[in-house]
Design an enzyme around this catalytic site. Structure first.
Site, PDB file in Angstrom:
ATOM      1  CE  LYS A 188      -1.725   2.737   2.868  1.00  0.00           C
ATOM      2  NZ  LYS A 188      -1.435   3.938   2.268  1.00  0.00           N
ATOM      3  N   GLY A 240       6.719   4.289   8.634  1.00  0.00           N
ATOM      4  CA  GLY A 240       5.970   5.671   8.792  1.00  0.00           C
ATOM      5  C   GLY A 240       6.183   6.079  10.035  1.00  0.00           C
ATOM      6  CB  SER A 241       4.486   8.943  11.692  1.00  0.00           C
ATOM      7  OG  SER A 241       3.272   8.365  11.624  1.00  0.00           O
ATOM      8  CB  THR A 242       6.574   7.092  16.522  1.00  0.00           C
ATOM      9  OG1 THR A 242       7.826   7.112  15.886  1.00  0.00           O
ATOM     10  CG2 THR A 242       6.393   6.446  17.811  1.00  0.00           C
ATOM     11  CB  ALA A 244       0.958   5.588  11.390  1.00  0.00           C
ATOM     12  N   GLY A 245       2.639   3.927  13.562  1.00  0.00           N
ATOM     13  CA  GLY A 245       3.315   2.595  14.017  1.00  0.00           C
ATOM     14  C   GLY A 245       2.735   2.076  15.252  1.00  0.00           C
ATOM     15  CD  GLU A 262      13.030  -0.103   9.578  1.00  0.00           C
ATOM     16  OE1 GLU A 262      13.688   0.756  10.196  1.00  0.00           O
ATOM     17  OE2 GLU A 262      13.635  -1.090   9.804  1.00  0.00           O
ATOM     18  CB  CYS A 297      13.109   7.940   9.185  1.00  0.00           C
ATOM     19  SG  CYS A 297      14.139   6.843   8.093  1.00  0.00           S
ATOM     20  CD  GLU A 395      10.347  12.118  12.215  1.00  0.00           C
ATOM     21  OE1 GLU A 395       9.012  11.779  12.192  1.00  0.00           O
ATOM     22  OE2 GLU A 395      11.328  11.106  11.730  1.00  0.00           O
TER      23      GLU A 395
HETATM   24  P1  NAD Z   1       2.613   7.949   7.954  1.00  0.00           P
HETATM   25  O1  NAD Z   1       2.765   7.301   9.500  1.00  0.00           O
HETATM   26  O2  NAD Z   1       1.507   9.291   8.220  1.00  0.00           O
HETATM   27  O3  NAD Z   1       2.036   7.173   6.919  1.00  0.00           O
HETATM   28  C1  NAD Z   1       2.965   5.983   6.386  1.00  0.00           C
HETATM   29  C2  NAD Z   1       1.951   5.090   5.788  1.00  0.00           C
HETATM   30  O4  NAD Z   1       1.207   4.369   6.777  1.00  0.00           O
HETATM   31  C3  NAD Z   1       1.160   5.811   4.629  1.00  0.00           C
HETATM   32  O5  NAD Z   1       1.168   4.764   3.575  1.00  0.00           O
HETATM   33  C4  NAD Z   1      -0.100   5.911   5.494  1.00  0.00           C
HETATM   34  O6  NAD Z   1      -1.076   5.889   4.685  1.00  0.00           O
HETATM   35  C5  NAD Z   1      -0.107   4.631   6.396  1.00  0.00           C
HETATM   36  N1  NAD Z   1      -0.819   4.592   7.679  1.00  0.00           N
HETATM   37  C6  NAD Z   1      -0.954   5.720   8.205  1.00  0.00           C
HETATM   38  N2  NAD Z   1      -1.756   5.457   9.323  1.00  0.00           N
HETATM   39  C7  NAD Z   1      -2.078   3.973   9.438  1.00  0.00           C
HETATM   40  C8  NAD Z   1      -2.636   3.053  10.046  1.00  0.00           C
HETATM   41  N3  NAD Z   1      -3.380   3.233  11.524  1.00  0.00           N
HETATM   42  N4  NAD Z   1      -2.620   1.749   9.670  1.00  0.00           N
HETATM   43  C9  NAD Z   1      -2.073   1.448   8.519  1.00  0.00           C
HETATM   44  N5  NAD Z   1      -1.504   2.095   7.831  1.00  0.00           N
HETATM   45  C10 NAD Z   1      -1.344   3.394   8.004  1.00  0.00           C
HETATM   46  O7  NAD Z   1       3.934   8.791   7.889  1.00  0.00           O
HETATM   47  P2  NAD Z   1       4.384   9.718   6.438  1.00  0.00           P
HETATM   48  O8  NAD Z   1       4.039  11.036   6.901  1.00  0.00           O
HETATM   49  O9  NAD Z   1       3.796   8.996   5.260  1.00  0.00           O
HETATM   50  O10 NAD Z   1       6.001   9.556   6.609  1.00  0.00           O
HETATM   51  C11 NAD Z   1       6.821  10.199   7.322  1.00  0.00           C
HETATM   52  C12 NAD Z   1       7.360   9.248   8.561  1.00  0.00           C
HETATM   53  O11 NAD Z   1       7.875   8.199   8.135  1.00  0.00           O
HETATM   54  C13 NAD Z   1       8.364   9.930   9.540  1.00  0.00           C
HETATM   55  O12 NAD Z   1       7.843   9.666  10.798  1.00  0.00           O
HETATM   56  C14 NAD Z   1       9.581   9.285   9.198  1.00  0.00           C
HETATM   57  O13 NAD Z   1      10.564   9.241  10.200  1.00  0.00           O
HETATM   58  C15 NAD Z   1       8.880   7.949   8.901  1.00  0.00           C
HETATM   59  N6  NAD Z   1      10.097   6.995   8.196  1.00  0.00           N
HETATM   60  C16 NAD Z   1      10.495   6.114   8.838  1.00  0.00           C
HETATM   61  C17 NAD Z   1      11.573   5.380   8.027  1.00  0.00           C
HETATM   62  C18 NAD Z   1      12.527   4.507   8.739  1.00  0.00           C
HETATM   63  O14 NAD Z   1      13.091   3.448   8.068  1.00  0.00           O
HETATM   64  N7  NAD Z   1      12.476   4.267  10.193  1.00  0.00           N
HETATM   65  C19 NAD Z   1      11.952   5.591   6.779  1.00  0.00           C
HETATM   66  C20 NAD Z   1      11.270   6.525   6.132  1.00  0.00           C
HETATM   67  C21 NAD Z   1      10.348   7.195   6.735  1.00  0.00           C
END
Ligand code: NAD
Length: 490
Positions: A188, A240-242, A244-245, A262, A297, A395
């Site tokens: 996705k 993604g973000s912490t 959402a993680g 991640e 990140c 962040e």
């Molecule tokens: P985000 O968490 O908003 O979204 C990331 C992805 O998750 C998107 O595809 C989004 O649609 C999906 N998503 C959001 N909420 C969800 C949920 N509850 N269940 C399932 N999927 C969900 O993050 P973003 O703004 O797209 O990206 C930036 C973030 O990603 C930053 O915090 C960055 O540090 C992190 N990031 C981490 C790494 C790593 O390797 N640690 C690498 C790149 C980016």
């Protein structure tokens, strides 16, 4: 494939009408769409369909059928051969991938060529070599003479959820180990970067990756949450973000479903008092701290500077930031492009205002680049703040760095570790051993000595709120496999 009506942008069709499910280009279940916006101009340049629950159901069913229908039983060597064909098909499309990503999220195109265009090919080749050597069964004998056959089997159907900042590389961090292990996937992508994966899917199709092994459905966070909780998903790989993680981890915990996460970071760049503040370091720290317009990140965004040289370091960092060329991401001389979206630029500017209100001194930058149309933020350096300031803890995910003073090495290490995150980091010193000794004491998943660069084959991931599990290495394969012990009693 793209229909005749699909608009072409830079050689890549930017109006799309299909998803890639079960090896076919299928029509979406709803008429919802996402606009694709050029981050450097703010202009809409394309449109893609938005996946909803029914599309996710179809994709998961296709991945399950492919897993049970044969992919799960293929030999690792067969899979390695297909992965090499996939790499070759992707290599031909490196230029298209780079320009497509750059247009969507503002990544400087020179960086996009290196990362989004080139690195995925190397990743596929790396995991193909691992698959070549993979032992599916291994007999172990312990000191008491007991014998066990240890079997590694693929975990099943994986869900890969990725953000917009490095959309191709981060998708490949899921695709490569999953293919090597014998899993199938549903990917996705993030709404803002919903075009690049069409190019990857076309390469997978050309390479002969069997139907249903990789399926792509872009969607919003609700579609992502639906996918994570789908009963037929066996493993989740999330970047993604912490915030959402945590939600993903909760949903997986409920179902006892393995997940790798991640997440975000606020890494420290520790400048020791003997560091040589020269051109080489300027280039290294610009990469480590401001990579991808600060939308990385792993960036070292808290610069920890010795009090004895604080003014020198602040001046040096201001020089680094102000010397970078800000401009259209598609210009090959651009070093800092725009933020990926209007909303994201507003968020980054909000942090800059907060920093000023908190009393930090804005040494350079501090606003949007006013003569440019897109979503630009000037590379910004804050000084005269401590590690407890909000802009030193949160962040920001933009080109905004804090230079924070420390008394001695012990305090620098304590400050580096005084963060909810632990993802990247750097140590800068003329004395390699001294820097290494500091690096060993920082609580983080990865750290660079006198620079930072991801090394394929070395584990990458976070500690604390930066995540669970590792990517980019052979160890990652374990996240996509089950282990089974067959005790041999006679
Ligand atoms: P985000 O968490 O908003 O979204 C990331 C992805 O998750 C998107 O595809 C989004 O649609 C999906 N998503 C959001 N909420 C969800 C949920 N509850 N269940 C399932 N999927 C969900 O993050 P973003 O703004 O797209 O990206 C930036 C973030 O990603 C930053 O915090 C960055 O540090 C992190 N990031 C981490 C790494 C790593 O390797 N640690 C690498 C790149 C980016």
């Amino acid at each position: 494939m793209a229909t005749a009506s699909e608009q072409m942008t830079g050689g890549v069709a930017a109006e799309r009408e299909h998803f890639f499910i079960g090896g076919e280009w299928v029509s979406p279940s709803s008429d919802k769409t996402f606009d694709l916006v050029n981050a450097s101009t703010g202009q809409v340049f394309g449109r893609v369909p938005e996946g909803v629950e029914a599309d996710m159901d179809r994709a998961v069913a296709a991945a399950k059928a492919a897993f049970e229908g044969g992919w799960g039983q293929t030999s690792a060597r067969e899979r390695a051969e297909l992965m090499r064909k996939f790499a070759a098909a992707l290599e031909k499309r490196g230029g298209d991938l780079a320009s497509t990503v750059s247009r969507q999220n503002g990544m400087p195109v020179a960086l996009a060529q290196q990362f989004e265009g080139g690195f995925p090919v190397a990743m596929l080749q790396f995991y193909a070599a691992i698959a070549d050597e993979m032992q599916e069964e291994e007999e172990r004998k312990n000191a008491m003479g007991q014998r066990t056959l240890v079997r590694r089997t693929p975990v099943g159907v994986a869900a890969g959820i990725v953000p917009w900042n490095f959309p191709v590389v981060l998708s490949m961090t899921k695709i490569c180990p999953a293919l090597a292990a014998g899993c199938t996937l549903v990917l996705k992508p993030s709404p803002g970067t919903s075009l690049d994966w069409y190019i990857v899917a076309e390469a997978a199709q050309e390479a002969g990756i069997p139907a249903g092994v990789i399926n792509w459905v872009p969607g919003d966070r609700e579609a992502g949450a639906y996918l994570v909780s789908h009963p037929d998903i066996d493993k989740v790989a999330f970047t993604g973000s912490t915030a959402a993680g945590r939600k993903v981890a909760q949903a997986c915990g409920e179902r006892l479903r393995p997940c790798t996460l991640e997440l975000g970071g606020k890494s420290a760049g520790i400048i020791l008092d003997d560091a040589t503040l020269d051109e080489e370091m300027a280039q290294g720290i610009a990469f480590a701290s401001l990579l991808n317009n600060g939308q990385a990140c792993l960036a070292s965004t808290r610069i920890l500077a010795p009090k004895s040289r604080y003014d020198d370091v602040v001046e040096f960092m201001a020089g680094v930031a102000s010397s970078l060329k800000v401009g259209d991401s598609m210009d090959s001389s651009t070093q800092v492009g725009p933020m990926a979206s209007r909303e994201h630029r507003e968020r980054v500017l909000g942090f800059i205002e907060q920093g000023k209100k908190e009393g930090a001194r804005c040494v350079t930058g501090g606003g949007s680049a006013k003569d440019l149309d897109g979503w630009f933020v000037e590379p910004t350096i804050f000084a005269d703040l401590d590690n407890n300031a909000n802009i030193a803890r949160e962040e920001i995910f933009g080109p905004v760095l804090c230079v924070i003073p420390y008394e001695d090495e012990a305090e620098a290490i304590a400050m580096a570790n005084d963060s909810p995150y632990g993802l990247g980091g750097t140590v800068w010193s003329a004395d390699h051993e001294r820097a290494l000794n500091v690096a060993r004491q920082v609580q983080t998943g990865s750290i660079g000595v006198n620079g930072y660069s991801l090394h394929l084959g070395s584990p990458f991931g976070g500690v604390k709120a930066s995540g669970l599990g590792r990517e980019f290495s052979g160890e990652t394969l374990g996240h996509y496999q089950q282990l089974k012990s067959i005790y041999l009693m006679n």
